[in-house]
Each structure stands twice: as C-alpha cells, then as structure tokens.
Scaffold this motif. Structure first.
Motif, PDB file in Angstrom:
ATOM      1  N   ILE A  69      -7.990   5.342  -0.686  1.00 11.98           N
ATOM      2  CA  ILE A  69      -9.273   5.611  -0.036  1.00 11.98           C
ATOM      3  C   ILE A  69     -10.395   5.088  -0.923  1.00 11.98           C
ATOM      4  N   GLU A  70     -11.596   5.026  -0.359  1.00 15.87           N
ATOM      5  CA  GLU A  70     -12.757   4.610  -1.127  1.00 15.87           C
ATOM      6  C   GLU A  70     -13.094   5.681  -2.166  1.00 15.87           C
ATOM      7  N   MET A  72       2.959  13.096   5.508  1.00 16.51           N
ATOM      8  CA  MET A  72       3.125  14.059   4.414  1.00 16.51           C
ATOM      9  C   MET A  72       2.547  15.424   4.789  1.00 16.51           C
ATOM     10  N   ILE A  73       1.377  15.422   5.434  1.00 15.30           N
ATOM     11  CA  ILE A  73       0.788  16.683   5.888  1.00 15.30           C
ATOM     12  C   ILE A  73       1.706  17.340   6.912  1.00 15.30           C
ATOM     13  N   GLY A  74       2.231  16.542   7.833  1.00 13.09           N
ATOM     14  CA  GLY A  74       3.148  17.064   8.844  1.00 13.09           C
ATOM     15  C   GLY A  74       4.398  17.671   8.243  1.00 13.09           C
ATOM     16  N   SER A  75       4.913  17.053   7.186  1.00 13.58           N
ATOM     17  CA  SER A  75       6.109  17.612   6.546  1.00 13.58           C
ATOM     18  C   SER A  75       5.808  18.935   5.852  1.00 13.58           C
ATOM     19  N   LEU A  76       4.584  19.097   5.355  1.00 16.17           N
ATOM     20  CA  LEU A  76       4.214  20.348   4.692  1.00 16.17           C
ATOM     21  C   LEU A  76       4.058  21.502   5.670  1.00 16.17           C
ATOM     22  N   ILE A  77       3.575  21.208   6.870  1.00 15.98           N
ATOM     23  CA  ILE A  77       3.342  22.287   7.833  1.00 15.98           C
ATOM     24  C   ILE A  77       4.438  22.376   8.888  1.00 15.98           C
ATOM     25  N   ALA A  96      -9.655  14.018  -0.039  1.00 16.31           N
ATOM     26  CA  ALA A  96      -9.912  13.163   1.130  1.00 16.31           C
ATOM     27  C   ALA A  96      -8.635  12.479   1.616  1.00 16.31           C
ATOM     28  N   ALA A  97      -7.753  12.118   0.700  1.00 12.50           N
ATOM     29  CA  ALA A  97      -6.530  11.413   1.091  1.00 12.50           C
ATOM     30  C   ALA A  97      -5.587  12.300   1.876  1.00 12.50           C
ATOM     31  N   PHE A  98      -5.634  13.598   1.640  1.00  8.41           N
ATOM     32  CA  PHE A  98      -4.706  14.495   2.310  1.00  8.41           C
ATOM     33  C   PHE A  98      -5.423  15.532   3.166  1.00  8.41           C
ATOM     34  N   GLY A  99      -6.626  15.198   3.623  1.00  8.67           N
ATOM     35  CA  GLY A  99      -7.323  16.011   4.605  1.00  8.67           C
ATOM     36  C   GLY A  99      -6.929  15.523   5.993  1.00  8.67           C
ATOM     37  N   VAL A 100      -6.774  16.415   6.931  1.00  4.70           N
ATOM     38  CA  VAL A 100      -6.303  16.039   8.265  1.00  4.70           C
ATOM     39  C   VAL A 100      -7.271  15.068   8.933  1.00  4.70           C
ATOM     40  N   MET A 142       0.835  -1.167   0.000  1.00  2.59           N
ATOM     41  CA  MET A 142       0.000   0.000   0.000  1.00  2.59           C
ATOM     42  C   MET A 142       0.886   1.238   0.000  1.00  2.59           C
ATOM     43  N   ARG A 143       0.517   2.210  -0.813  1.00  5.61           N
ATOM     44  CA  ARG A 143       1.382   3.370  -0.979  1.00  5.61           C
ATOM     45  C   ARG A 143       0.986   4.532  -0.082  1.00  5.61           C
ATOM     46  N   TYR A 144      -0.291   4.952  -0.072  1.00  5.91           N
ATOM     47  CA  TYR A 144      -0.638   6.183   0.616  1.00  5.91           C
ATOM     48  C   TYR A 144      -1.551   5.999   1.819  1.00  5.91           C
ATOM     49  N   GLY A 145      -2.404   5.024   1.831  1.00  6.54           N
ATOM     50  CA  GLY A 145      -3.336   4.903   2.945  1.00  6.54           C
ATOM     51  C   GLY A 145      -3.293   3.537   3.567  1.00  6.54           C
ATOM     52  N   THR A 146      -3.963   3.386   4.678  1.00  4.32           N
ATOM     53  CA  THR A 146      -3.998   2.088   5.339  1.00  4.32           C
ATOM     54  C   THR A 146      -5.386   1.480   5.295  1.00  4.32           C
ATOM     55  N   GLY A 147      -6.400   2.246   4.916  1.00  8.32           N
ATOM     56  CA  GLY A 147      -7.771   1.738   4.918  1.00  8.32           C
ATOM     57  C   GLY A 147      -8.100   0.906   3.696  1.00  8.32           C
TER      58      GLY A 147
END
Length: 177
Positions: A17-18, A84-89, A70-74, A1-6
């Motif tokens: 994501i779905e 990835m979000i943490g690295s951006l902020i 949705a994939a990159f919403g907190v 899996m590359r970006y999500g765990t769900g």
C-alpha cells in the motif's frame, strides 16, 4: 507482489500500500516543543537535531503500524489481503472472484461476530439484524428489490426476497442468516 494489488511489494511498500512519512512530521512536532533556551543558533541546534533523531524512529513505527492497519482493513484490503481476513474470521471466498462482493460478505460476517460480543449491537436473529444482512447481501450481488420479513413468536420468521433467483446465492445468504 506479495500482499496487495495496488502498489508493488518492495522496499518502498512492504505491505503493498501507499505509505506516509511520519518521521518528518514527528521531527517537526518535536522541534516545536523544544524549550526556548535551545534556539536555532549553531551551538544550540545540535540539541534540536538530537531530539529529532530520537523521534524520527517513533515516526517510522507509526508509519509501519498505519501500513499494517490499512493493508488488513476490510475497506482497504485487496486480493490476497481479503483472503487473509476471510481466513481469520472463518469465511472463505466461496467462488466469488470480485473483491467488492467478497468485501461485503466479510463485512456481514464481521457484523455477525461483533453482534454476539457487543451489548449495543443488533443480536443475531433480531429483525434489524436479518434485514441488515439481507440489504447488505443484495447490495453486494447487485440485486435490488423488496424484502418481506414476518416475525412469528417465539423464535421464527418468514423471509421472502423475490429478486434473488440463483440457488447458490440463496445458500450463501442462508449461511449468514
């Protein structure tokens, strides 16, 4: 899996994501808006099908845009997406492996960044801002208790949080304040 765990990363879920099928929705909406002269008879149906072919691509674009959002919403991101979000902020994970705790820390950091750029938000250092940060932080680490904040003129304050006892947690909280 590359970006999500769900959801497994792959052709059906490129962002982990779905997904929703907006192509069918766009086609249905376009069919309702075709003029009455183009009825559902065999000869006129070709025009309706052509309109549907054009708008299906727009539906696919909306689907992909919603997936990325949705994939990159907190609130919806998980695991590596949160990193990835943490690295951006500018907020690394700081040793907290739990996504729920890290998500709350990201929300605090985002509020601090937005507070400096919005006139209607709480400015950094106000008593509302300090109390909001402390309450969110205490909820994230699962500690309840009393917060005592005393403001002193011109720009100082005394903050007491007796329920937080771990020095590492204090250091993280001080970084937010």
């Amino acid at each position: 899996m590359r970006y999500g765990t769900g959801t497994p990363y792959g052709v059906d879920a490129l962002w982990g994501i779905e997904t929703d099928d907006n192509a069918a929705l766009f086609c249905e909406n376009a069919q309702e808006r075709v003029l009455i002269q183009m009825d559902d008879t065999v000869g006129s149906r070709q025009f309706r099908d052509l309109v549907c072919i054009y708008v299906e691509r727009l539906g696919e674009y909306v689907t992909v845009a919603n997936e990325i959002s949705a994939a990159f919403g907190v609130t919806t991101a998980q695991g590596e997406q949160l990193d990835m979000i943490g690295s951006l902020i500018g907020l690394p994970r700081q040793g907290f492996e739990d996504d729920a705790v890290y998500r709350e820390f990201l929300k605090i950091q985002i509020d601090l960044i937005l507070a400096a750029s919005r006139s209607e938000a709480n400015w950094t250092g106000t008593h509302n801002n300090i109390l909001s940060i402390c309450r969110t932080f205490m909820g994230a680490i699962g500690v309840g208790g009393t917060i005592v904040l005393n403001n002193f003129a011109p720009y100082s304050f005394s903050l007491s949080i007796p329920s937080i006892t771990d020095p590492a947690e204090f250091n993280i909280l001080i970084g937010f304040l």
